[in-house]
Design an enzyme around this catalytic site. Structure first.
Site, PDB file in Angstrom:
ATOM      1  N   THR A   9      43.378  -3.222  40.693  1.00  0.00           N
ATOM      2  CA  THR A   9      43.075  -2.612  41.992  1.00  0.00           C
ATOM      3  C   THR A   9      42.809  -3.709  42.996  1.00  0.00           C
ATOM      4  O   THR A   9      42.355  -4.794  42.634  1.00  0.00           O
ATOM      5  CB  THR A   9      41.840  -1.668  41.930  1.00  0.00           C
ATOM      6  OG1 THR A   9      41.674  -1.037  43.207  1.00  0.00           O
ATOM      7  CG2 THR A   9      40.559  -2.404  41.595  1.00  0.00           C
ATOM      8  N   GLY A  13      35.840  -2.051  47.178  1.00  0.00           N
ATOM      9  CA  GLY A  13      34.730  -1.180  46.753  1.00  0.00           C
ATOM     10  C   GLY A  13      34.764  -0.947  45.251  1.00  0.00           C
ATOM     11  O   GLY A  13      33.748  -1.010  44.564  1.00  0.00           O
ATOM     12  N   LYS A  14      35.973  -0.691  44.725  1.00  0.00           N
ATOM     13  CA  LYS A  14      36.101  -0.463  43.282  1.00  0.00           C
ATOM     14  C   LYS A  14      35.799  -1.755  42.509  1.00  0.00           C
ATOM     15  O   LYS A  14      35.127  -1.726  41.481  1.00  0.00           O
ATOM     16  CB  LYS A  14      37.513  -0.001  42.933  1.00  0.00           C
ATOM     17  CG  LYS A  14      37.814   1.425  43.338  1.00  0.00           C
ATOM     18  CD  LYS A  14      39.164   1.796  42.765  1.00  0.00           C
ATOM     19  CE  LYS A  14      39.545   3.218  43.128  1.00  0.00           C
ATOM     20  NZ  LYS A  14      40.843   3.587  42.538  1.00  0.00           N
ATOM     21  N   ASP A  72      41.844   5.990  38.356  1.00  0.00           N
ATOM     22  CA  ASP A  72      42.129   6.908  39.442  1.00  0.00           C
ATOM     23  C   ASP A  72      40.885   7.756  39.581  1.00  0.00           C
ATOM     24  O   ASP A  72      40.277   8.170  38.597  1.00  0.00           O
ATOM     25  CB  ASP A  72      43.363   7.763  39.160  1.00  0.00           C
ATOM     26  CG  ASP A  72      43.870   8.387  40.460  1.00  0.00           C
ATOM     27  OD1 ASP A  72      44.091   7.633  41.429  1.00  0.00           O
ATOM     28  OD2 ASP A  72      44.017   9.611  40.522  1.00  0.00           O
ATOM     29  N   SER A  73      40.510   7.950  40.808  1.00  0.00           N
ATOM     30  CA  SER A  73      39.224   8.590  41.026  1.00  0.00           C
ATOM     31  C   SER A  73      39.270   9.398  42.300  1.00  0.00           C
ATOM     32  O   SER A  73      40.195   9.268  43.100  1.00  0.00           O
ATOM     33  CB  SER A  73      38.135   7.518  41.131  1.00  0.00           C
ATOM     34  OG  SER A  73      38.508   6.557  42.093  1.00  0.00           O
ATOM     35  N   ASP A 170      30.926   7.648  49.702  1.00  0.00           N
ATOM     36  CA  ASP A 170      29.552   7.342  49.265  1.00  0.00           C
ATOM     37  C   ASP A 170      28.460   7.778  50.258  1.00  0.00           C
ATOM     38  O   ASP A 170      27.435   8.321  49.834  1.00  0.00           O
ATOM     39  CB  ASP A 170      29.384   5.848  48.968  1.00  0.00           C
ATOM     40  CG  ASP A 170      29.903   5.457  47.598  1.00  0.00           C
ATOM     41  OD1 ASP A 170      30.110   6.355  46.756  1.00  0.00           O
ATOM     42  OD2 ASP A 170      30.108   4.261  47.364  1.00  0.00           O
ATOM     43  N   LYS A 190      24.290   1.716  41.539  1.00  0.00           N
ATOM     44  CA  LYS A 190      25.322   2.766  41.565  1.00  0.00           C
ATOM     45  C   LYS A 190      25.998   2.885  40.197  1.00  0.00           C
ATOM     46  O   LYS A 190      26.255   3.986  39.709  1.00  0.00           O
ATOM     47  CB  LYS A 190      26.355   2.466  42.664  1.00  0.00           C
ATOM     48  CG  LYS A 190      27.425   3.540  42.782  1.00  0.00           C
ATOM     49  CD  LYS A 190      28.456   3.241  43.866  1.00  0.00           C
ATOM     50  CE  LYS A 190      29.665   4.160  43.718  1.00  0.00           C
ATOM     51  NZ  LYS A 190      30.757   3.826  44.643  1.00  0.00           N
ATOM     52  N   ARG A 196      32.355   5.968  37.852  1.00  0.00           N
ATOM     53  CA  ARG A 196      33.057   4.745  37.418  1.00  0.00           C
ATOM     54  C   ARG A 196      32.228   3.997  36.381  1.00  0.00           C
ATOM     55  O   ARG A 196      32.758   3.488  35.400  1.00  0.00           O
ATOM     56  CB  ARG A 196      33.344   3.869  38.655  1.00  0.00           C
ATOM     57  CG  ARG A 196      34.325   2.754  38.421  1.00  0.00           C
ATOM     58  CD  ARG A 196      34.898   2.188  39.728  1.00  0.00           C
ATOM     59  NE  ARG A 196      35.712   3.165  40.423  1.00  0.00           N
ATOM     60  CZ  ARG A 196      35.315   3.854  41.494  1.00  0.00           C
ATOM     61  NH1 ARG A 196      34.146   3.630  42.047  1.00  0.00           N
ATOM     62  NH2 ARG A 196      36.097   4.766  42.028  1.00  0.00           N
TER      63      ARG A 196
END
Ligand code: IMP
Length: 218
Positions: A9, A13-14, A72-73, A170, A190, A196
């Site tokens: 990715t 953020g991820k 994938d989210s 978020d 988080k 995640r």
């Protein structure tokens, strides 16, 4: 010797979330080298799992012999029949004349996606604004999926943003268990609650048992 996991990715953020989740296990995460110049994978699957597998399989071909992770989210909102779901990254795409949002040329801006979500939920009381983040993580090597892991986090969609950390939805995602939105947490905090983080924990359990997941790198 540091254990390192390659992630497919470029979403900062991820990457921050994965680094936050891995830190507790003494593992480093890194983006696949040269990821930004690899051809993009079209995310046209109907499920998170289909898209995660598609991405992990495609990108693992560029790192022969390595385990590559892709996720994938997205956000499922009950009052919107599960939308934005697999279309979360492109929720604010304009009317595409009967095209599906995944056929939009590019992801849409986080602020625009949040604005659309608030518009869709206008007049829906807080008690009915329940939803969840879902993350499916796929581990693949040389074009084949080895395993997938699913994590969810249940919450409530607020009617105004709160907090400045995180990314995506978020600031609107209130997590009742701690009385904060995900944007009010550090990456490590988080990871302790997020979809995640939970999927990543399952992956690490699988790694320990199968011993084929993590590559040791000096
Ligand atoms: P994809 O997994 O790259 O298709 O994108 C998922 C989209 O879902 C992101 O662009 C965000 O809009 C949203 N999303 C997924 N996970 C999170 C999260 O942890 N926080 C906020 N938004 C998220």
């Amino acid at each position: 010797m540091t254990k390192k996991i390659l992630i497919a990715t470029s979403n900062p953020g991820k990457l921050r979330d994965f680094a936050g989740a891995a830190k507790a296990y003494g593992i480093e995460t890194a983006c696949i080298p040269g990821f930004s110049s690899l051809p993009a994978v079209v995310e046209d699957g109907l499920t998170f799992e289909a898209n995660a597998r598609k991405k992990a399989e495609a990108y693992s071909r560029y790192a022969p012999g390595e385990i590559v992770l892709a996720d994938d989210s997205g956000l499922e909102v009950d009052a919107l029949a599960g939308a934005p779901g697999v279309h979360s990254a492109r929720y604010a795409a304009p009317d595409l004349h009967n095209k599906e949002p995944h056929e939009a040329d590019a992801n849409t801006d986080d602020d625009a996606n949040n604005a659309r979500l608030l518009r869709e939920l206008k007049n829906i009381p807080l008690s009915k604004r329940t939803g969840r983040f879902v993350c499916v993580l796929a581990a693949a090597r040389d074009g084949k999926t080895l395993a997938t892991f699913r994590g969810t986090a249940e919450g409530i969609i607020l009617d105004a943003p709160r907090g400045v950390n995180g990314f995506g939805y978020d600031p609107l995602f209130y997590f009742p268990q701690i009385g904060k939105t995900f944007a009010e947490l550090s990456a490590e905090e988080k990871a302790g609650y997020s979809h995640r983080g939970k999927a990543f924990e399952k992956l690490l359990g699988w790694c320990e048992n199968s011993q084929e997941c993590v590559t040791d790198q000096r």
